[in-house]
Design a protein around this motif. Structure first.
Motif, PDB file in Angstrom:
ATOM      1  N   LEU A  68       0.429  -1.009  -0.380  1.00 23.47           N
ATOM      2  CA  LEU A  68      -0.011  -0.265  -0.107  1.00 23.47           C
ATOM      3  C   LEU A  68       0.954   1.445   0.262  1.00 23.47           C
ATOM      4  N   TYR A  69       0.407   2.471  -1.196  1.00 22.39           N
ATOM      5  CA  TYR A  69       1.532   3.027  -0.808  1.00 22.39           C
ATOM      6  C   TYR A  69       0.843   4.452  -0.499  1.00 22.39           C
ATOM      7  N   ASP A  70       1.359   5.724   0.153  1.00 20.93           N
ATOM      8  CA  ASP A  70       1.442   6.880   0.623  1.00 20.93           C
ATOM      9  C   ASP A  70       0.726   7.687  -0.066  1.00 20.93           C
ATOM     10  N   GLY A  71       1.180   7.481  -1.506  1.00 25.87           N
ATOM     11  CA  GLY A  71       0.169   8.679  -2.654  1.00 25.87           C
ATOM     12  C   GLY A  71       1.266  10.073  -2.462  1.00 25.87           C
ATOM     13  N   GLU A  72       1.182  11.188  -2.985  1.00 25.23           N
ATOM     14  CA  GLU A  72       1.982  12.234  -3.382  1.00 25.23           C
ATOM     15  C   GLU A  72       1.418  12.762  -2.636  1.00 25.23           C
ATOM     16  N   GLY A  73       3.010  13.239  -1.551  1.00 26.94           N
ATOM     17  CA  GLY A  73       2.505  14.217  -0.668  1.00 26.94           C
ATOM     18  C   GLY A  73       1.870  13.148   0.590  1.00 26.94           C
ATOM     19  N   GLY A  74       2.109  11.827   0.295  1.00 29.33           N
ATOM     20  CA  GLY A  74       1.564  10.839   2.203  1.00 29.33           C
ATOM     21  C   GLY A  74       0.056  11.283   2.130  1.00 29.33           C
ATOM     22  N   ARG A  75      -0.677  11.856   1.237  1.00 32.99           N
ATOM     23  CA  ARG A  75      -2.029  11.631   1.671  1.00 32.99           C
ATOM     24  C   ARG A  75      -2.564  10.615   1.890  1.00 32.99           C
ATOM     25  N   PHE A  76      -2.637   9.829   1.202  1.00 34.81           N
ATOM     26  CA  PHE A  76      -3.761   8.370   1.960  1.00 34.81           C
ATOM     27  C   PHE A  76      -2.575   7.222   2.946  1.00 34.81           C
ATOM     28  N   ARG A  77      -1.881   8.035   3.110  1.00 35.15           N
ATOM     29  CA  ARG A  77      -0.965   6.849   4.729  1.00 35.15           C
ATOM     30  C   ARG A  77      -2.112   6.518   5.794  1.00 35.15           C
ATOM     31  N   ASP A  78      -1.843   5.205   6.142  1.00 36.27           N
ATOM     32  CA  ASP A  78      -2.701   4.873   7.081  1.00 36.27           C
ATOM     33  C   ASP A  78      -3.997   5.193   6.412  1.00 36.27           C
ATOM     34  N   ARG A  79      -4.508   5.356   5.372  1.00 30.91           N
ATOM     35  CA  ARG A  79      -5.793   5.678   5.458  1.00 30.91           C
ATOM     36  C   ARG A  79      -6.356   4.328   4.824  1.00 30.91           C
ATOM     37  N   LEU A  80      -5.643   2.933   3.801  1.00 31.60           N
ATOM     38  CA  LEU A  80      -6.116   2.608   2.778  1.00 31.60           C
ATOM     39  C   LEU A  80      -6.395   1.143   3.337  1.00 31.60           C
ATOM     40  N   LYS A  81      -7.204   0.052   2.708  1.00 23.96           N
ATOM     41  CA  LYS A  81      -6.742  -1.234   3.422  1.00 23.96           C
ATOM     42  C   LYS A  81      -7.796  -2.292   2.210  1.00 23.96           C
ATOM     43  N   VAL A  82      -7.479  -2.996   2.520  1.00 24.72           N
ATOM     44  CA  VAL A  82      -7.704  -3.596   1.033  1.00 24.72           C
ATOM     45  C   VAL A  82      -8.257  -5.882   1.362  1.00 24.72           C
ATOM     46  N   ASP A  83      -9.438  -5.832   0.718  1.00 25.47           N
ATOM     47  CA  ASP A  83      -9.381  -7.359   0.702  1.00 25.47           C
ATOM     48  C   ASP A  83      -8.348  -8.586  -0.484  1.00 25.47           C
ATOM     49  N   TYR A  84      -7.727  -8.929   0.320  1.00 29.00           N
ATOM     50  CA  TYR A  84      -6.542  -9.391  -0.254  1.00 29.00           C
ATOM     51  C   TYR A  84      -6.605 -11.100  -1.619  1.00 29.00           C
ATOM     52  N   GLU A  85      -8.577 -10.815  -0.809  1.00 26.57           N
ATOM     53  CA  GLU A  85      -8.921 -11.723  -1.900  1.00 26.57           C
ATOM     54  C   GLU A  85      -9.138 -11.397  -2.936  1.00 26.57           C
ATOM     55  N   SER A  86     -10.498 -10.247  -2.422  1.00 27.65           N
ATOM     56  CA  SER A  86     -11.674 -10.213  -3.921  1.00 27.65           C
ATOM     57  C   SER A  86     -11.085  -8.325  -4.795  1.00 27.65           C
ATOM     58  N   GLY A  87      -9.709  -8.262  -3.419  1.00 26.36           N
ATOM     59  CA  GLY A  87      -9.237  -6.488  -3.953  1.00 26.36           C
ATOM     60  C   GLY A  87      -9.720  -5.598  -4.069  1.00 26.36           C
ATOM     61  N   SER A  88     -10.600  -5.197  -3.410  1.00 23.56           N
ATOM     62  CA  SER A  88     -11.193  -4.682  -3.353  1.00 23.56           C
ATOM     63  C   SER A  88     -10.252  -3.452  -2.709  1.00 23.56           C
ATOM     64  N   LEU A  89     -10.759  -2.197  -2.568  1.00 27.16           N
ATOM     65  CA  LEU A  89     -10.087  -1.014  -1.843  1.00 27.16           C
ATOM     66  C   LEU A  89     -10.427  -0.030  -1.084  1.00 27.16           C
ATOM     67  N   THR A  90     -10.342   0.346   0.188  1.00 30.07           N
ATOM     68  CA  THR A  90     -10.880   1.060   1.340  1.00 30.07           C
ATOM     69  C   THR A  90     -10.705   2.150   1.269  1.00 30.07           C
ATOM     70  N   ILE A  91     -10.731   3.288   1.209  1.00 30.96           N
ATOM     71  CA  ILE A  91      -9.957   4.935   1.529  1.00 30.96           C
ATOM     72  C   ILE A  91     -10.818   5.419   3.046  1.00 30.96           C
ATOM     73  N   THR A  92      -9.689   5.202   4.230  1.00 36.95           N
ATOM     74  CA  THR A  92     -10.828   5.566   5.202  1.00 36.95           C
ATOM     75  C   THR A  92     -11.032   7.328   5.410  1.00 36.95           C
ATOM     76  N   ASP A  93     -12.134   8.189   6.349  1.00 36.12           N
ATOM     77  CA  ASP A  93     -11.496   9.659   6.290  1.00 36.12           C
ATOM     78  C   ASP A  93     -11.479  10.321   5.541  1.00 36.12           C
ATOM     79  N   ILE A  94     -12.363   9.934   4.302  1.00 38.00           N
ATOM     80  CA  ILE A  94     -12.018  10.545   3.602  1.00 38.00           C
ATOM     81  C   ILE A  94     -12.127  12.097   3.508  1.00 38.00           C
ATOM     82  N   ARG A  95     -11.334  13.056   2.439  1.00 34.97           N
ATOM     83  CA  ARG A  95     -11.454  14.592   2.397  1.00 34.97           C
ATOM     84  C   ARG A  95     -11.265  15.081   0.651  1.00 34.97           C
TER      85      ARG A  95
END
Length: 227
Positions: A68-95
């Motif tokens: 999981l990558y932080d993205g440019e400027g670290g905007r996704f740091r500690d905000r990403l979760k994934v399901d390793y079986e289905s491949g779904s992506l969750t972004i928490t605390d959206i800004r």
């Protein structure tokens, strides 16, 4: 931010070799959103997630071989979760900085060439910035457009200054002379009302006295006649 957390899940089926339509996803600021491709993923298939053409997730089916990558400027740091079986992506605390274009790319395990090189990337460097390369016909991509809306608490906070501003504009529109005139007019109304009450009180009292005098004279005349 409100304590509640609303999770929006999208199930979109991806078909090999077909570019899906862009799915617009409105999310309230502070909530979480789950982008689910709905794809039937095999054990060794890979799913790459991109935000505005920058990679934010590499899913190999197991945390040890994923990243999981932080993205440019670290905007996704500690905000990403994934399901390793289905491949779904969750972004928490959206800004607001998370609004944009999200793409899911499926790489089948039987693919060769540049895709197989991903197998050798065992070490995760979350700070690495990797741009998206052009996809070929055997990749499957689904695109989401995430739109951030203001939370209810923010809307209420913004509404209060507007109400105060309108009240201020109303009061500031009156000059000192106008305000003084209003005060004088109100005092005159109260004074007139008080004078009216006093006048009618005296008038009623006078009528009562005249009535008493008349009755007294009548009784005195009656007494005289009887004598």
């Amino acid at each position: 931010m409100m304590g509640r957390c609303f999770e929006l899940t999208l199930f979109v089926l991806l078909v090999d070799g077909v570019f899906g339509d862009v799915v617009t996803v409105p999310v309230m600021e502070g909530d979480s959103v789950t982008l689910n491709t709905g794809v039937t993923k095999q054990q060794h298939d890979k799913i790459l997630w991109y935000f505005n053409n920058t990679r934010i997730a590499l899913i190999n089916g197991h945390p040890n071989t994923s990243c999981l990558y932080d993205g440019e400027g670290g905007r996704f740091r500690d905000r990403l979760k994934v399901d390793y079986e289905s491949g779904s992506l969750t972004i928490t605390d959206i800004r607001s900085e998370h609004a944009g274009r999200y793409e899911a790319e499926l790489i089948r395990s039987e693919s060769s060439g540049k895709r197989q090189s991903l197998n050798r990337n065992r070490k995760c460097d979350s700070t690495k910035i990797t741009q998206k390369i052009s996809s070929t016909h055997d990749d499957t991509i689904k695109i989401f457009s995430v739109i951030i809306t203001a939370s209810l608490s923010d809307q209420e906070t913004k509404a209060e200054p507007q109400m105060e501003k309108r009240a201020s504009n109303l009061s500031s529109g009156l000059s000192a002379g106008a305000v003084a005139g209003i005060v004088v007019a109100v005092l005159l109304v109260f004074a007139a009302a008080a004078a009216g009450v006093i006048y009618y009180g005296k008038l009623n009292a006078g009528r009562g006295k005249d009535k008493g005098d008349y009755e007294g004279l009548a009784k005195e005349e009656e007494h005289t006649q009887n004598v």
